[in-house]
Motif scaffolding. Structure first.
Motif, PDB file in Angstrom:
ATOM      1  N   SER A  22      14.911   0.804  -5.539  1.00  0.00           N
ATOM      2  CA  SER A  22      16.300   1.403  -5.816  1.00  0.00           C
ATOM      3  C   SER A  22      16.200   2.950  -5.183  1.00  0.00           C
ATOM      4  CB  SER A  22      16.674   1.369  -7.230  1.00  0.00           C
ATOM      5  OG  SER A  22      15.676   1.752  -8.092  1.00  0.00           O
TER       6      SER A  22
ATOM      7  N   SER B  27      13.302   3.070   6.861  1.00  0.00           N
ATOM      8  CA  SER B  27      12.265   3.938   6.064  1.00  0.00           C
ATOM      9  C   SER B  27      11.011   3.984   6.710  1.00  0.00           C
ATOM     10  CB  SER B  27      12.346   3.653   4.536  1.00  0.00           C
ATOM     11  OG  SER B  27      11.768   2.240   4.315  1.00  0.00           O
TER      12      SER B  27
ATOM     13  N   GLY C 123      10.668  -7.172  -2.410  1.00  0.00           N
ATOM     14  CA  GLY C 123      11.239  -6.880  -1.141  1.00  0.00           C
ATOM     15  C   GLY C 123      10.853  -5.944  -0.243  1.00  0.00           C
TER      16      GLY C 123
HETATM   17  N1  LIG Z   1      11.332  -2.557   4.280  1.00  0.00           N
HETATM   18  C1  LIG Z   1      11.359  -1.972   3.114  1.00  0.00           C
HETATM   19  N2  LIG Z   1      10.996  -0.787   2.713  1.00  0.00           N
HETATM   20  C2  LIG Z   1      11.315  -0.320   1.542  1.00  0.00           C
HETATM   21  N3  LIG Z   1      11.970  -0.752   0.537  1.00  0.00           N
HETATM   22  C3  LIG Z   1      12.553  -1.953   1.139  1.00  0.00           C
HETATM   23  C4  LIG Z   1      12.416  -2.688   2.196  1.00  0.00           C
HETATM   24  N4  LIG Z   1      13.033  -3.873   2.224  1.00  0.00           N
HETATM   25  C5  LIG Z   1      13.683  -3.839   1.110  1.00  0.00           C
HETATM   26  N5  LIG Z   1      13.431  -2.802   0.105  1.00  0.00           N
HETATM   27  C6  LIG Z   1      13.922  -2.261  -1.266  1.00  0.00           C
HETATM   28  O1  LIG Z   1      13.513  -3.632  -1.860  1.00  0.00           O
HETATM   29  C7  LIG Z   1      14.380  -3.977  -2.784  1.00  0.00           C
HETATM   30  C8  LIG Z   1      14.820  -5.329  -3.007  1.00  0.00           C
HETATM   31  O2  LIG Z   1      13.815  -5.956  -3.221  1.00  0.00           O
HETATM   32  P1  LIG Z   1      13.981  -7.318  -4.147  1.00  0.00           P
HETATM   33  O3  LIG Z   1      12.669  -7.973  -4.437  1.00  0.00           O
HETATM   34  O4  LIG Z   1      14.943  -8.016  -3.584  1.00  0.00           O
HETATM   35  O5  LIG Z   1      14.603  -6.639  -5.464  1.00  0.00           O
HETATM   36  P2  LIG Z   1      15.307  -7.335  -6.876  1.00  0.00           P
HETATM   37  O6  LIG Z   1      14.654  -8.465  -7.130  1.00  0.00           O
HETATM   38  O7  LIG Z   1      15.041  -6.193  -7.802  1.00  0.00           O
HETATM   39  O8  LIG Z   1      16.659  -7.289  -6.735  1.00  0.00           O
HETATM   40  C9  LIG Z   1      15.534  -3.103  -2.677  1.00  0.00           C
HETATM   41  O9  LIG Z   1      15.610  -2.096  -3.676  1.00  0.00           O
HETATM   42  C10 LIG Z   1      15.472  -2.360  -1.146  1.00  0.00           C
HETATM   43  O10 LIG Z   1      15.816  -0.929  -1.293  1.00  0.00           O
END
Ligand SMILES: Nc1ncnc2c1ncn2[C@@H]1O[C@H](COP(=O)(O)OP(=O)(O)O)[C@@H](O)[C@H]1O
Ligand SMILES: O=P(O)(O)OC[C@H](O)CO
Length: 496
Positions: free
Chosen positions: A310, A328, A410
């Motif tokens: 987040s 990022s 993620g």
């Molecule tokens: N390539 C990336 N680099 C850094 N952060 C990422 C990347 N891809 C997704 N995220 C982060 O990962 C999170 C989504 O992961 P996810 O496992 O789907 O989360 P959740 O289950 O908590 O909803 C988001 O907060 C997003 O900002």
């Protein structure tokens, strides 16, 4: 006719429906984001009906897009953002208030009062947790205290409470099953993790009537069938439940004592399997139930980081310095270091090992030469430093020195982050082929209950590595960087 397991992963920011085949491979995914409500600073809420709608829509999506028929689904596994509390009317099924999300700090003052009464040790002794707004118990109390007429109705047995698993199963079963599993119950601050029952003394202190609470069951068994109209005329057994972090531990096949995983989602959660032993922490970790399976309960030690992915969303949506979370990585790799910049993303306080509700985010070390790249890199690095804080606590409590860390969630697609993580921990980091281990864990639990998979040994054999990240940083550099982080966190905590 080939069969599949459907896993419903209800996360903090999105709901996913994933179909797995017998090899534990993803066959199809449907995903839907839903609205985050921030009614006041530090508060986070969801609309429970919108969550339910998002789950129905991903179920419909995954079936229609994959062409797989409902009769090909052998069982359904449910995994969920944990602690998030829903209270609804037993008769009408209407939630009496928004779901109060795990990240929300709106019950901090209730927690302060309980702590002032000297109750922390009592809660810790019985639940393995500590008094913090993170857990469900004070959220339920808040709803009963703030929604007109709610306490009265609850006392008359007219309201039900559930974490998101309970809410979804209640909806999927047409109101026939009001259940949860040990892993979710262990996050509520109301469940005695040693006696395996709702704790009357804690319920009394929180003012939560027992009649609201779901039945607590093992993590792998048939709880109910879905009502046919949600599945185009078929009733399908719901046969696995686990909180998302415990499900990820299962999906990573961390079945032996001392095996650990770290999940990088909205927050970041490291869990270490401690077997049938519940290890009491001296370093701010939580003792929690991993799962109930094969007639016994197994435990885990957990470090909880409230803000991880987040913080990357904040770069995207708040600061608007990136368009997509994955950008990022490219920005971070453009610079050699952060040039001494540290971002402490304590947007909702800090969890393990600090447990400080009042601290807020801070940035240190800015100079005229600080660029967007440094800032983005420092934000990514903060995920790794927070993980290092947790691992140090875990090694101190368990006496186990971790040989490798299995990762998922993620943000693990970010290779820069994984490399830096391995460097800062000085431990190899292993990313599996299936990074959706949360959904996979729930699928495995559901599949074991209906004979789709035979045993945990079979599951262990399915775990496969995608990439291993090995540490390359020298000790001096690592120590200097980490000391800088410690100074930054201490400075942030001093600014209140
Ligand atoms: N390539 C990336 N680099 C850094 N952060 C990422 C990347 N891809 C997704 N995220 C982060 O990962 C999170 C989504 O992961 P996810 O496992 O789907 O989360 P959740 O289950 O908590 O909803 C988001 O907060 C997003 O900002
Ligand atoms: O939705 P996630 O993946 O960030 O997980 C949330 C945790 O379950 C909170 O304890």
């Amino acid at each position: 006719m080939e069969k599949y397991i459907l896993s419903l992963d209800q996360g903090t920011t999105s709901s996913r429906a994933i179909l797995f085949n017998k090899n534990g491979e993803i066959v199809h995914v449907a995903q839907k984001e839903f609205t985050q409500h921030f009614p006041k600073p530090g508060w986070v809420e969801h609309n429970a009906n919108e969550i339910w709608g998002s789950v129905l829509s991903v179920i419909a999506g995954v079936l229609s897009e994959s062409g797989i028929k409902p009769e090909q689904i052998a069982g359904i596994g449910i995994t969920n953002q944990r602690e998030t509390a829903v209270v609804w009317d037993k008769e009408t099924g209407v939630p009496v208030y928004n779901a109060i999300v795990w990240q929300s700090r709106q019950t901090s003052s209730i927690c302060d009062e309980l702590k002032e009464k000297g109750l922390n040790d009592l809660f810790r002794e019985k639940t393995g947790l500590l008094i913090d707004a993170y857990f469900s118990g004070t959220k339920v109390k808040w709803i009963l205290d703030h929604v007109a007429g709610a306490r009265e109705k609850a006392e008359q047995g007219k309201l039900l409470f559930g974490t998101i698993d309970t809410w979804l199963i209640w909806k999927l079963s047409g109101g026939r099953a009001h259940v949860t599993d040990y892993s979710n119950a262990s996050r509520t601050l109301m469940f005695n993790i040693y006696e395996l029952k709702w704790d009357d003394e804690l319920l009394e202190i929180l003012g939560v009537p027992k009649s609201m609470l779901p039945e607590v069951l093992p993590s792998s068994e048939i709880y109910a069938n879905t009502v046919d109209y949600h599945f185009f005329g078929k009733e399908i057994p719901i046969s696995g439940i686990a909180g998302d972090q415990q499900a990820a531990l299962f999906g990573q096949a961390c079945f032996e004592e001392g095996m650990a995983k770290n999940t990088y989602g909205t927050g970041c959660f490291m869990l270490m399997n401690t077997g049938e032993k519940a290890v009491r922490s001296e370093h701010g970790l939580l003792t929690t139930i991993a799962w109930g399976l094969n007639g016994k309960v197994e435990y885990a030690l957990e470090g909880s980081i409230f803000v991880a992915g987040s913080a990357i969303q904040w770069l995207r949506d708040g600061l608007r310095v990136i368009k997509d979370a994955k950008d990022s990585e490219e920005y971070a790799a453009k610079v050699e270091s952060t040039n001494g910049v540290y971002v402490v993303p304590a947007f909702v306080g800090l969890g393990t090992p600090y447990w400080d509700s009042d601290v807020r985010g801070a940035v240190f070390g800015l100079t005229r030469g600080t660029s967007k790249e440094h800032f983005i890199r420092a934000t990514l690095e903060s995920l790794s430093y927070q993980t290092k804080d947790v691992l140090s606590a875990m090694e101190a409590d368990s006496g186990i020195v971790l040989k490798t860390l299995r990762v998922d969630g993620g943000a693990v697609k970010n290779n820069f982050l994984m490399d830096f993580q391995s460097d800062i921990l000085n431990v190899p980091v292993e990313r599996p082929v299936v990074s959706e281990t949360t959904a996979l864990g729930a699928a495995y639990l559901a599949g074991l209950a209906v004979g789709f998979w035979e045993s945990q040994e079979e599951i262990s054999r399915q775990w496969a590595i995608d990439r291993k990240f090995s540490p390359k940083m020298n000790d001096e550099n690592r120590n200097n960087l980490y000391n800088g982080w410690k100074k930054a966190v201490n400075a942030a905590m001093a600014f209140k």
